[in-house]
Design an enzyme around this catalytic site. Structure first.
Site, PDB file in Angstrom:
ATOM      1  N   SER A  41      53.947  36.669  29.212  1.00  0.00           N
ATOM      2  CA  SER A  41      54.030  37.737  30.218  1.00  0.00           C
ATOM      3  C   SER A  41      54.805  38.938  29.676  1.00  0.00           C
ATOM      4  O   SER A  41      55.852  38.790  29.035  1.00  0.00           O
ATOM      5  CB  SER A  41      54.726  37.215  31.478  1.00  0.00           C
ATOM      6  OG  SER A  41      54.966  38.292  32.353  1.00  0.00           O
ATOM      7  N   LEU A  42      54.266  40.134  29.949  1.00  0.00           N
ATOM      8  CA  LEU A  42      54.928  41.366  29.518  1.00  0.00           C
ATOM      9  C   LEU A  42      55.896  41.871  30.590  1.00  0.00           C
ATOM     10  O   LEU A  42      56.664  42.802  30.355  1.00  0.00           O
ATOM     11  CB  LEU A  42      53.875  42.441  29.234  1.00  0.00           C
ATOM     12  CG  LEU A  42      52.918  42.127  28.074  1.00  0.00           C
ATOM     13  CD1 LEU A  42      51.730  43.069  28.085  1.00  0.00           C
ATOM     14  CD2 LEU A  42      53.656  42.217  26.746  1.00  0.00           C
TER      15      LEU A  42
ATOM     16  N   LYS B  21      48.087  33.000  42.199  1.00  0.00           N
ATOM     17  CA  LYS B  21      47.846  34.195  43.020  1.00  0.00           C
ATOM     18  C   LYS B  21      47.198  33.893  44.370  1.00  0.00           C
ATOM     19  O   LYS B  21      47.389  34.625  45.332  1.00  0.00           O
ATOM     20  CB  LYS B  21      46.982  35.198  42.248  1.00  0.00           C
ATOM     21  CG  LYS B  21      47.724  35.907  41.135  1.00  0.00           C
ATOM     22  CD  LYS B  21      46.828  36.911  40.464  1.00  0.00           C
ATOM     23  CE  LYS B  21      47.628  37.769  39.500  1.00  0.00           C
ATOM     24  NZ  LYS B  21      46.920  38.986  39.134  1.00  0.00           N
TER      25      LYS B  21
ATOM     26  N   ASN C 123      50.293  39.325  44.190  1.00  0.00           N
ATOM     27  CA  ASN C 123      50.991  39.400  42.893  1.00  0.00           C
ATOM     28  C   ASN C 123      52.463  39.785  43.038  1.00  0.00           C
ATOM     29  O   ASN C 123      53.194  39.787  42.050  1.00  0.00           O
ATOM     30  CB  ASN C 123      50.275  40.345  41.917  1.00  0.00           C
ATOM     31  CG  ASN C 123      50.540  41.812  42.218  1.00  0.00           C
ATOM     32  OD1 ASN C 123      50.922  42.173  43.323  1.00  0.00           O
ATOM     33  ND2 ASN C 123      50.328  42.660  41.232  1.00  0.00           N
TER      34      ASN C 123
ATOM     35  N   ASN D 164      33.023  40.765  37.525  1.00  0.00           N
ATOM     36  CA  ASN D 164      33.224  40.423  38.940  1.00  0.00           C
ATOM     37  C   ASN D 164      34.303  39.351  39.091  1.00  0.00           C
ATOM     38  O   ASN D 164      34.190  38.443  39.904  1.00  0.00           O
ATOM     39  CB  ASN D 164      31.900  39.970  39.575  1.00  0.00           C
ATOM     40  CG  ASN D 164      31.201  38.892  38.769  1.00  0.00           C
ATOM     41  OD1 ASN D 164      30.305  39.184  37.962  1.00  0.00           O
ATOM     42  ND2 ASN D 164      31.627  37.660  38.921  1.00  0.00           N
TER      43      ASN D 164
ATOM     44  N   ALA E 160      40.337  41.076  38.591  1.00  0.00           N
ATOM     45  CA  ALA E 160      40.680  42.497  38.483  1.00  0.00           C
ATOM     46  C   ALA E 160      39.602  43.372  39.121  1.00  0.00           C
ATOM     47  O   ALA E 160      39.896  44.436  39.670  1.00  0.00           O
ATOM     48  CB  ALA E 160      40.866  42.866  37.011  1.00  0.00           C
TER      49      ALA E 160
ATOM     50  N   LEU F  19      40.266  48.466  31.621  1.00  0.00           N
ATOM     51  CA  LEU F  19      41.502  47.814  32.089  1.00  0.00           C
ATOM     52  C   LEU F  19      42.279  47.149  30.948  1.00  0.00           C
ATOM     53  O   LEU F  19      43.452  46.796  31.098  1.00  0.00           O
ATOM     54  CB  LEU F  19      41.171  46.771  33.163  1.00  0.00           C
ATOM     55  CG  LEU F  19      41.311  47.229  34.620  1.00  0.00           C
ATOM     56  CD1 LEU F  19      40.686  48.573  34.870  1.00  0.00           C
ATOM     57  CD2 LEU F  19      40.766  46.201  35.578  1.00  0.00           C
TER      58      LEU F  19
HETATM   59  P1  NAP Z   1      38.678  37.173  35.229  1.00  0.00           P
HETATM   60  O1  NAP Z   1      39.019  36.922  36.642  1.00  0.00           O
HETATM   61  O2  NAP Z   1      38.522  36.024  34.284  1.00  0.00           O
HETATM   62  O3  NAP Z   1      37.287  38.024  35.213  1.00  0.00           O
HETATM   63  C1  NAP Z   1      36.658  38.400  34.021  1.00  0.00           C
HETATM   64  C2  NAP Z   1      35.248  38.916  34.318  1.00  0.00           C
HETATM   65  O4  NAP Z   1      34.673  39.316  33.083  1.00  0.00           O
HETATM   66  C3  NAP Z   1      34.316  37.880  34.939  1.00  0.00           C
HETATM   67  O5  NAP Z   1      33.464  38.482  35.848  1.00  0.00           O
HETATM   68  C4  NAP Z   1      33.528  37.382  33.722  1.00  0.00           C
HETATM   69  O6  NAP Z   1      32.229  36.973  34.022  1.00  0.00           O
HETATM   70  C5  NAP Z   1      33.432  38.651  32.900  1.00  0.00           C
HETATM   71  N1  NAP Z   1      33.235  38.343  31.489  1.00  0.00           N
HETATM   72  C6  NAP Z   1      34.038  37.589  30.697  1.00  0.00           C
HETATM   73  N2  NAP Z   1      33.539  37.538  29.440  1.00  0.00           N
HETATM   74  C7  NAP Z   1      32.392  38.262  29.464  1.00  0.00           C
HETATM   75  C8  NAP Z   1      31.401  38.560  28.488  1.00  0.00           C
HETATM   76  N3  NAP Z   1      31.501  38.128  27.226  1.00  0.00           N
HETATM   77  N4  NAP Z   1      30.366  39.333  28.843  1.00  0.00           N
HETATM   78  C9  NAP Z   1      30.248  39.777  30.117  1.00  0.00           C
HETATM   79  N5  NAP Z   1      31.143  39.521  31.092  1.00  0.00           N
HETATM   80  C10 NAP Z   1      32.203  38.770  30.767  1.00  0.00           C
HETATM   81  O7  NAP Z   1      39.724  38.127  34.517  1.00  0.00           O
HETATM   82  P2  NAP Z   1      40.565  39.322  35.215  1.00  0.00           P
HETATM   83  O8  NAP Z   1      41.868  38.796  35.673  1.00  0.00           O
HETATM   84  O9  NAP Z   1      39.668  39.996  36.191  1.00  0.00           O
HETATM   85  O10 NAP Z   1      40.888  40.248  33.952  1.00  0.00           O
HETATM   86  C11 NAP Z   1      39.825  40.893  33.269  1.00  0.00           C
HETATM   87  C12 NAP Z   1      40.373  41.892  32.232  1.00  0.00           C
HETATM   88  O11 NAP Z   1      41.142  42.897  32.879  1.00  0.00           O
HETATM   89  C13 NAP Z   1      41.300  41.271  31.181  1.00  0.00           C
HETATM   90  O12 NAP Z   1      41.038  41.896  29.949  1.00  0.00           O
HETATM   91  C14 NAP Z   1      42.684  41.636  31.657  1.00  0.00           C
HETATM   92  O13 NAP Z   1      43.629  41.755  30.601  1.00  0.00           O
HETATM   93  C15 NAP Z   1      42.415  43.009  32.285  1.00  0.00           C
HETATM   94  N6  NAP Z   1      43.394  43.340  33.325  1.00  0.00           N
HETATM   95  C16 NAP Z   1      44.199  44.418  33.137  1.00  0.00           C
HETATM   96  C17 NAP Z   1      45.109  44.779  34.109  1.00  0.00           C
HETATM   97  C18 NAP Z   1      45.984  45.964  33.897  1.00  0.00           C
HETATM   98  O14 NAP Z   1      46.987  46.100  34.601  1.00  0.00           O
HETATM   99  N7  NAP Z   1      45.657  46.849  32.983  1.00  0.00           N
HETATM  100  C19 NAP Z   1      45.202  44.027  35.295  1.00  0.00           C
HETATM  101  C20 NAP Z   1      44.352  42.920  35.457  1.00  0.00           C
HETATM  102  C21 NAP Z   1      43.446  42.586  34.470  1.00  0.00           C
HETATM  103  P3  NAP Z   1      31.908  35.509  34.642  1.00  0.00           P
HETATM  104  O15 NAP Z   1      32.459  35.548  36.041  1.00  0.00           O
HETATM  105  O16 NAP Z   1      30.430  35.439  34.574  1.00  0.00           O
HETATM  106  O17 NAP Z   1      32.613  34.529  33.768  1.00  0.00           O
END
Ligand code: NAP
Length: 296
Positions: free
Chosen positions: A19-20, A70, A91, A131, A134, A238
């Site tokens: 965690s950051l 969460k 969160n 989907n 995030a 993101l």
């Molecule tokens: P998550 O709940 O696991 O959702 C990831 C989504 O990406 C799912 O819909 C997944 O599809 C899709 N996906 C994964 N691999 C893929 C691929 N190879 N091709 C196409 N679609 C793919 O993760 P999350 O928590 O939403 O986080 C997603 C990203 O956002 C991460 O990189 C995270 O670090 C970033 N993030 C950043 C912040 C910020 O503050 N900047 C905050 C939150 C998240 P399926 O459902 O089909 O598996």
């Protein structure tokens, strides 16, 4: 300096060692010279209730919640903001006289960099890649901006349908933003449907992990698709490491406006800190601390 009067903040999750948040929050605490410390707590699912009881017993002021708690924390809270209910994820938690109150600061984090643009939602269209968790915060943020057309793109029609249905069940999303909020049900698409959507979009958001370190050469969109972006489209990834991602590099070369995930990360943390301390958070200090940590 940690002393007898120091108040506790923290983050719970499993795993938690990457965690950051501790770096970012302790930098802010040092800068503000307030008598707090922010600690990481590794908490397994079965220990969630005991952890909250323990936190209450020792007077911990508030804490962040990350994977896998969460959603699991919902029944342990006495108050949940409508926004967190809409997202299905908490969160940020703080102690009240009745128990624990929870909300979600990801939407505030997502919206912060977009506010710098002279950009309003009505008549605009957004394409959101992914989907997952995030993506929900991004959909809520786009709805709060009043964006008329919200398109969510995923690789499983079943998951997309469940995602869309969850918004249909939402009667009302409380709007903490000073703009009117019209509940918008996102339209759902498989990746094959992207080309015509890309051409018309004003905002493209990547919420998939594709392109995240160490796979820095990958992009969720092929170069041929990126060429369909209209100039001045905002492309928001993101991902916060690397900065910029391959997607943002290619989009910028095409004339798009890039936004990476660092500010969202900082701003969601800042919104939590402001809730706990009741004072403004030092955004720049928090960003610098994060950058130093990420570059190490
Ligand atoms: P998550 O709940 O696991 O959702 C990831 C989504 O990406 C799912 O819909 C997944 O599809 C899709 N996906 C994964 N691999 C893929 C691929 N190879 N091709 C196409 N679609 C793919 O993760 P999350 O928590 O939403 O986080 C997603 C990203 O956002 C991460 O990189 C995270 O670090 C970033 N993030 C950043 C912040 C910020 O503050 N900047 C905050 C939150 C998240 P399926 O459902 O089909 O598996």
């Amino acid at each position: 300096m940690i002393q007898g009067t120091t108040k506790l903040l923290g983050v719970i999750g499993d795993p938690i060692q990457h965690s950051l948040s501790p770096v970012m929050h302790n930098a802010a605490i040092a800068h503000l010279a307030v008598d707090y410390v922010y600690l990481p707590f590794p908490v397994k699912g079965e220990a969630l209730l005991a952890t909250l009881d323990g936190f209450r017993a020792i007077g911990l002021v508030g804490f962040n919640v990350t994977i896998p708690h969460k959603q699991a924390i919902f029944p342990l809270l006495t108050e949940i903001s409508p926004l967190a209910q809409a997202l299905g994820a908490v969160n940020t938690v703080w102690q009240t006289d009745q128990g624990w109150a929870g909300t979600n600061t990801d939407v505030a984090g997502f919206l912060a960099p977009l506010r710098k643009f002279d950009w309003t939602g009505p008549g605009k269209s957004a394409v959101i890649l992914g989907n997952g968790g995030a993506s929900r915060a991004v959909v809520a943020g786009c709805a709060m901006l009043g964006i008329s057309q919200i398109h969510v793109v995923g690789r499983s029609w079943e998951k997309l349908t469940i995602f869309q249905r969850s918004w249909q069940q939402l009667k009302k999303l409380e709007n903490p933003e000073p703009v009117s909020f019209n509940p918008v049900i996102p339209q759902i698409h498989l990746w094959e449907a992207l080309p015509p959507l890309i051409e018309q979009t004003d905002l493209l958001v990547n919420t998939t992990p594709v392109g995240m370190s160490p796979e820095v050469g990958r992009s969720p969109l092929e170069p041929a698709l990126i060429r369909h972006l209209a100039p001045k489209t905002i492309v928001y990834d993101l991902i916060y490491t690397p900065r910029p991602t391959r997607l943002l590099q290619m989009a910028q070369a095409q004339g798009a406006i890039p936004i990476d995930g660092l500010e969202m990360l900082v701003q969601q943390g800042a919104a939590a800190l402001e809730l706990w301390l009741g004072q403004s958070a030092p955004i720049e200090i928090m960003a610098q601390a994060l950058l130093q940590k990420l570059e190490r």
